[in-house]
Design a protein around this motif. Sequence first.
Motif, short mmCIF file in Angstrom:
data_model
loop_
_atom_site.label_atom_id
_atom_site.label_comp_id
_atom_site.label_asym_id
_atom_site.label_seq_id
_atom_site.Cartn_x
_atom_site.Cartn_y
_atom_site.Cartn_z
N GLY A 24 0.80 -1.22 0.00
CA GLY A 24 0.00 0.00 0.00
C GLY A 24 0.84 1.27 0.00
N ILE A 25 1.96 1.27 0.71
CA ILE A 25 2.82 2.46 0.74
C ILE A 25 3.47 2.66 -0.62
CG2 ILE A 25 4.83 3.54 1.83
CD1 ILE A 25 2.49 3.32 3.78
N CYS A 26 3.96 1.58 -1.22
CA CYS A 26 4.55 1.69 -2.56
C CYS A 26 3.51 2.20 -3.56
CB CYS A 26 5.11 0.35 -3.02
SG CYS A 26 6.58 -0.21 -2.13
N LEU A 27 2.28 1.73 -3.44
CA LEU A 27 1.22 2.19 -4.33
C LEU A 27 0.95 3.68 -4.12
CD1 LEU A 27 -1.26 -0.83 -4.13
CD2 LEU A 27 0.24 -0.21 -6.04
N LEU A 28 0.96 4.14 -2.84
CA LEU A 28 0.79 5.57 -2.58
C LEU A 28 1.88 6.40 -3.25
CD1 LEU A 28 -0.11 5.82 1.23
CD2 LEU A 28 -1.57 6.39 -0.70
N GLY A 111 0.58 -2.24 10.10
CA GLY A 111 -0.51 -1.84 9.20
C GLY A 111 -0.08 -1.88 7.75
N ALA A 112 1.16 -1.51 7.52
CA ALA A 112 1.78 -1.58 6.19
C ALA A 112 3.24 -1.96 6.44
CB ALA A 112 1.69 -0.25 5.47
N ARG A 113 3.65 -3.07 5.92
CA ARG A 113 5.01 -3.56 6.18
C ARG A 113 6.02 -2.93 5.23
NH1 ARG A 113 4.60 -9.50 8.75
NH2 ARG A 113 3.01 -8.91 10.24
N HIS A 114 6.02 -1.61 5.29
CA HIS A 114 6.95 -0.77 4.53
C HIS A 114 7.31 0.36 5.49
CE1 HIS A 114 7.93 1.43 0.55
NE2 HIS A 114 8.36 2.20 1.55
#
Length: 169
Positions: A24-28, A111-114
Amino acid sequence: MGDPQLRAVSQQDQGQPRGEGPCGICLLHGDGEVVSRDEILRQDLWLLRHHPRPAPLAGWLLLDARRHLGGPIDFLPEEAVAFGPVLQRCSALVKELTGCDRVYAIAFGEGARHLHVHLIPRHGEDPATEAWKAADLYRAVASGERAAAADQQVEELVREARELTAAWR
């Protein structure tokens, strides 16, 4: 097909952790709308952005690793060397933007493994920002029990932050 380890590293760099779906973080980081609204600074190793709407507080920033990684244990040597200085500089920016007394730096990675470090302004006069109460504030805004920071206030803060960090590039 090539070396499986090299394929895994390539997937991680593209935001696709081994054995998981897209991050999700990479997508953001690649979402043009989010970038234009929330992103403050993008460098080779780090990305600084405002918390997405609804934001618990104006000035609640997030410092993300650009490369997909779970936390400091996964740093490459150059990321390890750069992390302290960029964290310090971004924390000082939060303090300058908000006039807060302190800046909390929190990273759980569940929550996001980034790696994304929450930089939370702590205002002495606001008990809702005290220590772990910041988590309660976060949940109250997410559930609609408490009003989020005003969009206009967040937009103005992002604009000011972009001006202040322009020389950092």
